[in-house]
Design an enzyme around this catalytic site. Structure first.
Site, short mmCIF file in Angstrom:
data_model
loop_
_atom_site.label_atom_id
_atom_site.label_comp_id
_atom_site.label_asym_id
_atom_site.label_seq_id
_atom_site.Cartn_x
_atom_site.Cartn_y
_atom_site.Cartn_z
N GLY A 23 0.85 -1.19 0.00
CA GLY A 23 0.00 0.00 0.00
C GLY A 23 0.87 1.23 0.00
O GLY A 23 2.06 1.15 0.34
N TYR A 48 3.78 -3.07 2.49
CA TYR A 48 3.02 -2.48 3.59
C TYR A 48 2.41 -3.57 4.48
O TYR A 48 2.33 -3.43 5.70
CB TYR A 48 1.91 -1.57 3.04
CG TYR A 48 1.08 -0.92 4.12
CD1 TYR A 48 1.42 0.32 4.64
CD2 TYR A 48 -0.06 -1.56 4.63
CE1 TYR A 48 0.66 0.91 5.64
CE2 TYR A 48 -0.82 -0.98 5.64
CZ TYR A 48 -0.46 0.26 6.14
OH TYR A 48 -1.20 0.83 7.13
N GLU A 53 4.59 -10.67 -6.64
CA GLU A 53 3.55 -10.74 -7.67
C GLU A 53 3.94 -10.05 -8.98
O GLU A 53 3.22 -10.17 -9.96
CB GLU A 53 2.24 -10.12 -7.13
CG GLU A 53 2.25 -8.62 -6.88
CD GLU A 53 2.82 -8.23 -5.51
OE1 GLU A 53 3.58 -9.02 -4.94
OE2 GLU A 53 2.53 -7.11 -5.05
N SER A 70 -27.94 -9.64 -21.75
CA SER A 70 -27.58 -8.26 -22.09
C SER A 70 -26.63 -8.23 -23.28
O SER A 70 -26.35 -7.17 -23.82
CB SER A 70 -26.90 -7.60 -20.90
OG SER A 70 -25.62 -8.19 -20.71
N VAL A 107 -20.24 -9.94 -21.74
CA VAL A 107 -19.46 -11.17 -21.61
C VAL A 107 -20.12 -12.15 -20.62
O VAL A 107 -20.09 -13.36 -20.84
CB VAL A 107 -17.98 -10.84 -21.25
CG1 VAL A 107 -17.86 -10.10 -19.96
CG2 VAL A 107 -17.13 -12.10 -21.20
N SER A 118 -23.52 -13.69 -22.07
CA SER A 118 -23.23 -14.46 -23.29
C SER A 118 -22.50 -15.75 -22.94
O SER A 118 -22.80 -16.82 -23.48
CB SER A 118 -22.37 -13.65 -24.26
OG SER A 118 -23.02 -12.45 -24.60
#
Ligand code: XMP
Length: 517
Positions: free
Chosen positions: A52, A80, A171, A223, A226, A229
């Site tokens: 953070g 953090y 990460e 709608s 994604v 569908s």
């Protein structure tokens, strides 16, 4: 959800979630204030505390309840997150000018540790740092398992309690072996690999089979995005002609959207219902008059408008379900919709979603409600659906009704904002910017301001343009358009006689949300 990621606000938090998913493990990212409520109803196998931007010794530094530490769930604090652990457990964190590190640094391993399992061949490797503060005294019970050449405690561990702190960011790709370190943490947590598309699809089909009787009909609120569908593509082969996909053209759709929706319904395995049947059918129903009336009556309050939209949505779906002789409603609701509608733990209601919380005689199922947008996109890619589905940017159910802010909605203002949106999308497509952001939001700010056009006075509305970067939509960063693109947008949009200004909105979420209402 096996891993909880508490988001202390780092720009890299989403990358943690993404890397875990690449490894095959699902996680949920929550802001610190939602952690307690979520933990009351869920028990993750591990907790990751993100980095953070704040300093731990600032008054309003992000914090977590002590309860997180009282349990015996393994914890990994990053940057953090490590500072928070160190301070809470009796160590010391200080701003050390000489020890500030931004970018690549070398970490030297000091002793073997489960977190570095399989990595000991490399006595040292490159890690990615971004910190002004350092842990200058580690808490009792902890040992330093990695340090940098500058003598910063780069990795600390309390093996008996299974708590680790990393000053660097495993990460990010620049940290060599960062993924292996996260895999080792997951190993300690004994997680199962639960993000295999086939497993997710099987679970969805089981949920549908349990809810829909063998001869029952159902409707699916389609709608064309994604989510709905992909859901259609999954359930269509199983439900066949018992499934009716329904799109409500409520008057707040984008220019050209009805055609795109139809194209996506066909790609997802439907027949257009005015053509021969046999497969799941699909149709668009023009309902803009009833929606417009309902929302005009709700006035300008954002929640009143959203509730009015949901009521009308329910009325129309119930009517169409009755016509299709269906008693089950399938919806493509995602995890953030449920969380932000205040339906998880003690989470606050951020906004009423049109598809959550309807009280109807229809049996509702939300098979995607545990998934985030990026996960659904991955499913869509796995199913080899076309880019018009896999890459489609989200658009909110209530459409432009929730993008006309501060003034009552009218048919004319809907046309105005629809036109401006089409112009902005045209420019961002021409500039090839669409990959830069996850969603583009164009809204109308209902205050009129003075301008000068062609030497005359103009008095018109402002159009707000906002693009956001996010993959899970729980948090986002406001995107900054290049200056020349801003100018093109301004020039194009202010050609409209009713528009005087364009405002660019670069706010993050939090504090803002993606949409204006
Ligand atoms: P917010 O504004 O809540 O948006 O930060 C997060 C994402 O959700 C979309 N959104 C909605 N989608 N029905 C939907 O189907 C809704 O009522 C709704 N409200 C917001 C928003 O466009 C963004 O992608």
């Amino acid at each position: 959800m096996q891993i909880l990621i508490a988001d202390f606000g780092s720009q890299y938090t989403l990358l943690i979630g993404r890397m875990l998913r690449e490894i095959g493990v699902r996680s949920i990212i929550l802001p610190p204030q939602k952690v307690s409520a979520w933990l009351k109803e869920n028990r993750p196998k591990g907790i990751i505390l993100s980095g953070g931007a704040a300093s731990i010794y600032e008054d309003d530094a992000p914090n977590l309840p002590d309860g997180v530490l009282n349990d015996d769930i393994p914890i990994l604090g990053i940057c953090y997150g490590m500072h928070w652990l160190a301070q809470r457990l009796g160590g010391r964190v200080e701003p050390r000018f000489a020890e500030r590190e931004y970018g690549a640094a070398e970490m030297i391993l000091c002793e073997p540790d489960p977190l570095f399992h399989g990595l000991t061949d490399d006595a040292k490797f490159t890690v990615w740092m971004s910190h002004g503060d350092s842990v200058t005294a580690i808490p009792a019970n902890f040992k330093v398992i990695g340090r940098t050449a500058g003598n910063t405690a780069a990795a600390i561990s309390w093996p008996e309690r299974r708590v680790w702190g990393l000053q660097f960011h495993p990460e990010v790709n620049h940290t060599i072996r960062g993924r292996a370190i996260l895999e080792n943490f997951l190993e300690v947590c004994s997680v199962k690999h639960d993000w295999r598309p086939d497993d997710v699809i099987t679970r969805i089909l089981q949920e549908v089979a349990a809810a829909v009787g063998p001869d029952e009909n159902c409707i699916l609120a389609f709608s064309g995005g994604v989510d709905s569908s992909t859901l259609t593509a999954i359930v269509a082969p199983v439900l066949g002609s018992r499934l009716t996909c329904i799109t409500l053209d409520h008057g707040g759709l984008r220019a050209g959207e009805a055609d795109e929706v139809k194209e996506n319904a066909l790609a997802a395995g439907c027949w257009y219902s005015r053509e021969p049947a046999g497969r799941p059918s699909f149709d668009i129903f023009g309902r803009w008059k009833t929606f417009l009336n309902a929302i005009v009556a709700a006035g300008t309050d954002a929640e009143a408008k959203r509730r009015a939209f949901r009521e009308q949505y329910q009325i129309d779906l119930e009517t169409l379900a009755a016509e299709a002789d269906a008693r089950v409603l399938i919806q493509g609701t995602l995890a953030p919709d449920v969380i932000e509608s205040g339906r998880v733990g003690g989470a606050a209601t951020i906004k009423t979603h049109h598809n959550v919380g309807m009280e109807t005689w229809l049996r509702q199922i939300h098979p995607l409600a545990g998934l985030f947008k990026y996960e659904v996109r991955d499913l869509a890619r796995y199913l080899k659906l076309p880019p018009s589905i896999t890459e489609r940017k989200p658009f909110p159910g209530p459409g432009f009704y929730c993008r006309i802010v501060g003034v009552p909605v009218t048919a004319e203002l809907l046309e105005l904002v629809r036109w401006a949106d089409a112009e902005v999308r045209r420019i961002t497509a021409e500039e090839d910017l669409e990959q830069e952001f996850a969603q583009l939001v164009v809204g109308l700010i209902g205050v009129r301001t003075v301008g000068v056009k062609g030497d005359g006075r103009s008095y018109g509305y402002a159009i707000a343009v906002r693009a956001v970067q996010t993959s899970d939509f729980m948090t986002c960063r406001g995107y900054q358009f290049p200056p020349e693109v801003r100018r093109s947008i301004q020039r194009a949009v202010t050609k409209h006689p009713e528009i005087t200004r364009v405002w660019f909105d670069e706010n993050d979420k939090p504090p803002a949300t993606v949409e204006f209402e």
